[in-house]
Scaffold this motif. Structure first.
Motif, PDB file in Angstrom:
ATOM      1  N   LEU A 483       0.834  -1.207   0.000  1.00  0.00           N
ATOM      2  CA  LEU A 483       0.000   0.000   0.000  1.00  0.00           C
ATOM      3  C   LEU A 483       0.866   1.254   0.000  1.00  0.00           C
ATOM      4  O   LEU A 483       0.602   2.203  -0.745  1.00  0.00           O
ATOM      5  N   VAL A 484       1.911   1.253   0.825  1.00  0.00           N
ATOM      6  CA  VAL A 484       2.811   2.408   0.866  1.00  0.00           C
ATOM      7  C   VAL A 484       3.468   2.615  -0.491  1.00  0.00           C
ATOM      8  O   VAL A 484       3.612   3.749  -0.975  1.00  0.00           O
ATOM      9  N   ASN A 485       3.836   1.509  -1.126  1.00  0.00           N
ATOM     10  CA  ASN A 485       4.450   1.604  -2.446  1.00  0.00           C
ATOM     11  C   ASN A 485       3.494   2.225  -3.458  1.00  0.00           C
ATOM     12  O   ASN A 485       3.889   3.047  -4.297  1.00  0.00           O
ATOM     13  N   LEU A 486       2.199   1.875  -3.371  1.00  0.00           N
ATOM     14  CA  LEU A 486       1.207   2.475  -4.260  1.00  0.00           C
ATOM     15  C   LEU A 486       1.023   3.964  -3.967  1.00  0.00           C
ATOM     16  O   LEU A 486       0.901   4.770  -4.885  1.00  0.00           O
ATOM     17  N   MET A 487       1.013   4.300  -2.689  1.00  0.00           N
ATOM     18  CA  MET A 487       0.847   5.703  -2.321  1.00  0.00           C
ATOM     19  C   MET A 487       2.038   6.544  -2.763  1.00  0.00           C
ATOM     20  O   MET A 487       1.901   7.744  -3.016  1.00  0.00           O
ATOM     21  N   GLU A 488       3.208   5.918  -2.872  1.00  0.00           N
ATOM     22  CA  GLU A 488       4.364   6.647  -3.395  1.00  0.00           C
ATOM     23  C   GLU A 488       4.114   7.108  -4.828  1.00  0.00           C
ATOM     24  O   GLU A 488       4.576   8.177  -5.237  1.00  0.00           O
ATOM     25  N   ARG A 489       3.383   6.294  -5.582  1.00  0.00           N
ATOM     26  CA  ARG A 489       3.067   6.671  -6.958  1.00  0.00           C
ATOM     27  C   ARG A 489       2.176   7.919  -6.991  1.00  0.00           C
ATOM     28  O   ARG A 489       2.166   8.658  -7.972  1.00  0.00           O
ATOM     29  N   ALA A 490       1.417   8.113  -5.911  1.00  0.00           N
ATOM     30  CA  ALA A 490       0.499   9.257  -5.848  1.00  0.00           C
ATOM     31  C   ALA A 490       1.071  10.408  -5.027  1.00  0.00           C
ATOM     32  O   ALA A 490       0.325  11.290  -4.604  1.00  0.00           O
ATOM     33  N   ALA A 491       2.381  10.423  -4.804  1.00  0.00           N
ATOM     34  CA  ALA A 491       2.987  11.468  -3.971  1.00  0.00           C
ATOM     35  C   ALA A 491       2.887  12.847  -4.598  1.00  0.00           C
ATOM     36  O   ALA A 491       2.975  13.861  -3.899  1.00  0.00           O
ATOM     37  N   ASP A 492       2.677  12.894  -5.916  1.00  0.00           N
ATOM     38  CA  ASP A 492       2.518  14.196  -6.571  1.00  0.00           C
ATOM     39  C   ASP A 492       1.167  14.826  -6.269  1.00  0.00           C
ATOM     40  O   ASP A 492       0.992  16.035  -6.433  1.00  0.00           O
ATOM     41  N   LEU A 493       0.180  14.018  -5.867  1.00  0.00           N
ATOM     42  CA  LEU A 493      -1.142  14.559  -5.531  1.00  0.00           C
ATOM     43  C   LEU A 493      -1.031  15.319  -4.218  1.00  0.00           C
ATOM     44  O   LEU A 493      -0.661  14.756  -3.191  1.00  0.00           O
ATOM     45  N   GLY A 494      -1.337  16.569  -4.245  1.00  0.00           N
ATOM     46  CA  GLY A 494      -1.212  17.373  -3.041  1.00  0.00           C
ATOM     47  C   GLY A 494       0.206  17.810  -2.750  1.00  0.00           C
ATOM     48  O   GLY A 494       0.458  18.407  -1.687  1.00  0.00           O
ATOM     49  N   ALA A 495       1.160  17.518  -3.648  1.00  0.00           N
ATOM     50  CA  ALA A 495       2.534  17.976  -3.443  1.00  0.00           C
ATOM     51  C   ALA A 495       2.550  19.502  -3.418  1.00  0.00           C
ATOM     52  O   ALA A 495       1.899  20.161  -4.229  1.00  0.00           O
ATOM     53  N   ARG A 496       3.294  20.054  -2.493  1.00  0.00           N
ATOM     54  CA  ARG A 496       3.273  21.512  -2.343  1.00  0.00           C
ATOM     55  C   ARG A 496       4.526  21.996  -1.628  1.00  0.00           C
ATOM     56  O   ARG A 496       5.212  21.231  -0.954  1.00  0.00           O
TER      57      ARG A 496
END
Length: 919
Positions: A483-496
């Motif tokens: 799950l953490v690995n998948l969330m890493e793929r979405a790290a750009d969402l909300g990146a600020r």
């Protein structure tokens, strides 16, 4: 409240209403239904089979047992008539009904009524014809009761205006339209018109009068405030549709257009359960390849996560193309709409389906094939996560899944954060050293709907013990790491890009006000005292009330000076420095009471001496904030601690950055400190602080217990809009004022720094008067502050400079006969023939003695001057040196390069010597 009516008269009128009005009679006037003609009353807001509203205390008290509402006659009117937003409005209605009108202000002249704006005029016309909206909205499937409730709350009306100059069918003609009145803080900010026949208006379907951005629409602002759950939709008609099938503790909020996602302040929804039901099934925009409603929901989700608001998206994957909430209500009815709103997305990444038909425009993150193949297995609830252990399809094509528990929380977001460097934060310069970390927001059962936030570095992301210690149980470790690995793929969402600073600082080269929730500290409780601070909100009138109260509580503005200092601390990143504050008080003068009031008024913390005994606590108390900190009774601490405190205060006059510990935890020490006590020994800090003295003679009116807090958040927003160049010009102006009124000699560099400090307070006062709409001459503040400045300069004339402290130690050593270096006492003859007694010493010998004597070690370490050369330079710049380079015979030996110091000049500075003529 009527500002012209004394509070005592208004309070007496309220008491009269509460004691004279019988609630049974009032209930009949309000239209409440009584069960069986006797007993309790039915609640006006929801159906109840058993009447839940009871009246007691001889008809003077009531309570609705289905909720927490209750109180007096005024509370009952507000409960039944939510459009009466204030107790005063409810009391005025009661006064009209029962012949007890509000007392008239004791003023001969009445102010001219304010002219109504165009917006207010449009709003009144729309409300006057509000009944015309019922047939149209009823035709859209909306219940009449919901429509009438919105009309009662003055948020819904009808507009039939059309232009006599613009022909029908052209833009600007107008025509019949539903009017949605947008209110904020009790005032009308916009009127949205939705035309019944857009063709008459040139094809324009909707029009807005007033402010388009920054405000959403709701049918009842009071209902939104007390709601347990809020459903966010796009249009007001969708909001009314939701309320047709919602209970009284559910409110709907309309964006008034997807472009409003960025401009609305979402912090008001913190603590509520939030559902996002934008038009996810909108057709795909060919230009962007996205569905506008769904794309707005993605952006809104990021905004809500940043504000720590737990939420889920309504699952609209199976809705018809282009179908919105009102379409469902019209076609299928309330029951179907209720069922659809209860079906929430179960996917790991909000707004990105992992199963069913893969519709165009729904791919929020481009996952590689091996990741998407397992993405669908993760299923989330609001505060829980499950994993599909097994699945199978029977002969009829029906699919069944077996879910197993994965972890006891829901990972709402894992976003990449770039933390701005401290140099860019305090100066506004370009950032050359940002630090990348990861912000993790999760919803936990123990925190309810408020997201729990942690900041992780790369080495923590796959550390399961770290996750367990901060979030909760993990029952499937291997799957959780996936799950953490998948969330890493979405790290750009909300990146600020973020700034770790509470108060007013520079963000990307522009001034910005920040609260604790806007910061992402790795160890928040260690790094910043105000890591969870939310600044108080309020009005301009509250600011004026607070200032007046502090001017009245001590004469000569003794307390108001402290207040202005505390509000001006947020100018530190604009000025580049800001003084600390010394508040001395006589016994019984009211210092403790004033400190308590200041803590409430300014939402700042006062720390005890116990809190200041360790280095890391002192460091954390002044780190990463411009919000002031109070140190009470710190002079009672041991001398070793006081010397460390002195060094810290010297550095925080401006800024100091450091990293501590094996993990190199960063600290930016900069908060101005309020030093309070009966005796504040801050001798070495006199040029880095301002002061005010409290005494019994200065005491005035006690600060009232119901004094409102100062509206700090609007104040910070106001300061963020101040041009730095304008502030610097303002500071130069007030520095000139201080110099013209100063009693210090022109060449006194230390006194000039003190004048710069007091000029900073005058800048704060000028901006505060502009913010609160006050005259800068109010209460004689400027004159009182200049008088305090001159008193400070005169009182510290003999104690501001390091050479004075050194001479004080030397004279004590001479008296105790512990100074063994060559010295003598003799008279010096002047050119006019008169003589005076002088002490002959060599400055290098003095510093050698201070640095080597064991009993002077603590004092020497606290001195800012450590060498004889600097000591001698300071002596020569002072008026105490009669001659330099003198030779004398001492104990039979010739000693040269001695400096003759006038005892008479020393006495003017409060330094007294007893010459030993024999030596």
């Amino acid at each position: 409240m009527n500002a012209r009516l004394p509070n005592s008269e208004l309070g007496q009128w309220f008491v009269q209403l509460k004691t004279a009005i019988d609630l049974h009679d009032l209930a009949e006037r309000l239209g409440l239904k009584r069960q069986g003609g006797k007993g309790n009353y039915h609640s006006p807001h929801h159906p109840d089979s058993n009447a839940s509203l009871s009246i007691f205390a001889d008809g003077r008290g009531w309570k609705d047992w289905s909720g927490d509402a209750g109180g007096s006659c005024i509370d009952l009117v507000q409960f039944c008539r939510p459009e009466l937003a204030s107790p005063l409005a409810a009391a005025q209605l009661l006064g009209d009904w029962y012949g007890m009108p509000q007392p008239k202000p004791a003023m001969k002249e009445r102010a001219e009524p304010a002219r109504k704006s165009t917006l207010d005029y449009i709003g009144e016309r729309c409300l006057a014809k509000a009944e015309g909206v019922i047939p149209y909205l009823a035709g859209r499937g909306i219940d009449e009761a919901v429509i009438r409730r919105a009309i009662q709350c003055k948020t819904l009306g009808w507009n039939d205006w059309h232009s006599a100059k613009v022909a029908a069918g052209e833009v600007g003609h107008g025509g019949a339209a539903v009017a949605f009145l947008v209110r904020s803080g009790g005032r009308l900010v916009a009127v949205d018109l939705r035309y019944v026949d857009p063709a008459l208006n040139g094809g324009v379907k909707a029009q807005c009068q007033g402010e388009r951005e920054g405000h959403g629409w709701c049918s009842d602002p009071a209902r939104l405030k007390r709601a347990r759950m809020v459903v966010i939709v796009e249009s007001p008609i969708n909001a009314l549709s939701v309320e047709c099938c919602a209970s009284s503790d559910v409110a709907a909020l309309a964006l008034r257009g997807v472009g409003n996602v960025d401009s609305i302040d979402w912090t008001a929804l913190r603590g509520k359960r939030v559902l996002v039901a934008l038009d996810h099934s909108d057709p795909v925009n060919p230009a962007t390849g996205l569905r506008p409603g769904l794309a707005a929901a993605w952006k809104l989700s990021e905004k809500l996560i940043a504000a720590d608001i737990g939420h889920l998206l309504v699952d609209m994957q199976e809705w018809d193309e282009g179908e919105d909430i009102n379409d469902v209500l019209q076609r299928h009815g309330k029951d179907v709409l209720t069922a659809r709103l209860r079906k929430l997305e179960p996917w790991l990444v909000p707004g990105m389906p992992g199963g069913g038909e893969r519709l165009e425009g729904t791919r929020r993150v481009q996952l590689p094939g091996h990741d998407f193949a397992v993405y669908w297995r993760f299923r989330v609830k609001e505060d829980f996560t499950q994993y599909v252990d097994e699945f199978k399809t029977d002969d009829d094509g029906k699919r069944s899944e077996t879910l197993g528990d994965l972890c006891s929380f829901r990972v709402a977001s894992l976003s990449r954060l770039r933390i701005q460097s401290h140099l860019a934060t305090i100066s506004g310069a370009a950032d050359h050293q940002p630090e990348t970390v990861f912000g993790i927001s999760a919803q936990l059962a123990r925190h309810g709907t408020v997201l729990h936030r942690e900041v992780a570095t790369d080495d923590k992301l796959y550390n399961l013990e770290w996750w367990k210690g901060r979030f909760g149980a993990i029952w499937k470790p291997a799957q959780f790491q996936r799950l953490v690995n998948l969330m890493e793929r979405a790290a750009d969402l909300g990146a600020r890009d973020v700034v770790n600073f509470v108060g007013l600082s520079w963000k990307a080269g522009a001034l910005a006000a920040q609260e604790g929730q806007d910061c992402y500290f790795i160890e928040p409780q260690k790094q910043c005292l105000y890591y969870n601070l939310t600044f108080p909100r309020g009005t301009q009138q509250q600011a004026r009330t607070v200032i007046q109260a502090y001017q009245d509580t001590f004469r000569d503005n003794a307390a108001a000076i402290v207040l202005v200092w505390g509000l001006g601390t947020h100018l530190k990143n604009l000025l580049g420095y800001y003084p600390h504050f010394q508040m001395q008080a006589e016994k019984g003068s009211g210092k403790s009471k004033l400190l308590e009031s200041l803590q409430t008024t300014l939402a700042f913390q006062v720390l005890s001496g116990q809190m200041l005994k360790t280095d890391h606590r002192r460091r954390a108390s002044v780190s990463f904030t411009s919000q002031p900190v109070g140190w009470d009774e710190f002079s009672k601490l041991p001398k070793t601690v006081l010397s460390d405190i002195d060094a810290l205060l010297q550095s925080t006059y401006r800024f100091e950055f450091t990293r501590v510990g094996a993990s190199l935890t960063p600290y930016l020490m900069c908060a101005p400190v309020l030093l309070a006590g009966e005796e504040v020994d801050a001798q070495s800090l006199q040029s880095k602080l301002c002061r005010s003295s409290l005494s019994k003679e200065r005491q005035g009116a006690i600060i009232p217990h119901d004094l409102p807090v100062f509206p700090l958040w609007p104040w910070l927003q106001f300061l963020a809009d101040v041009e730095p160049a304008r502030l610097r010009d303002l500071h130069r102006h007030y520095l000139g004022v201080c110099e013209r009124h100063s009693r210090a000699p022109a060449g006194d560099a230390t006194a000039r720094r003190m004048m710069e400090n007091y000029a900073a307070l005058l800048c704060s006062w000028a901006l505060l008067c502009e913010f609160a709409d006050l005259d800068p001459q109010q209460g004689g503040f400027i004159e009182d502050l200049l008088a305090e400045m001159n008193s400070h300069i005169v009182d510290t004339d003999g104690s501001r400079l390091p050479w004075v402290w050194i001479m004080e130690i030397l004279l004590s050593e001479l008296e105790a006969r512990r100074y063994d270096y060559p010295h003598c006492w003799d008279r010096v003859k002047h050119a006019d023939g008169h003589t005076e007694m002088a002490l002959f010493i060599r400055p290098n010998h003095v510093m050698d003695h201070l640095s080597t004597a064991p009993h002077l070690r603590a004092k020497f370490d606290a001195l800012p001057v450590k060498t004889g050369r600097i000591f001698k330079n300071q002596l020569l710049q002072s008026p105490v040196v009669l001659a330099d380079g003198v030779e004398k015979t001492i104990h039979g030996r010739r000693q040269g390069h001695l400096t003759a110091i006038s005892l008479a000049q020393l006495e003017k500075l409060g330094l007294y010597a007893a010459p030993d003529i024999q030596r």
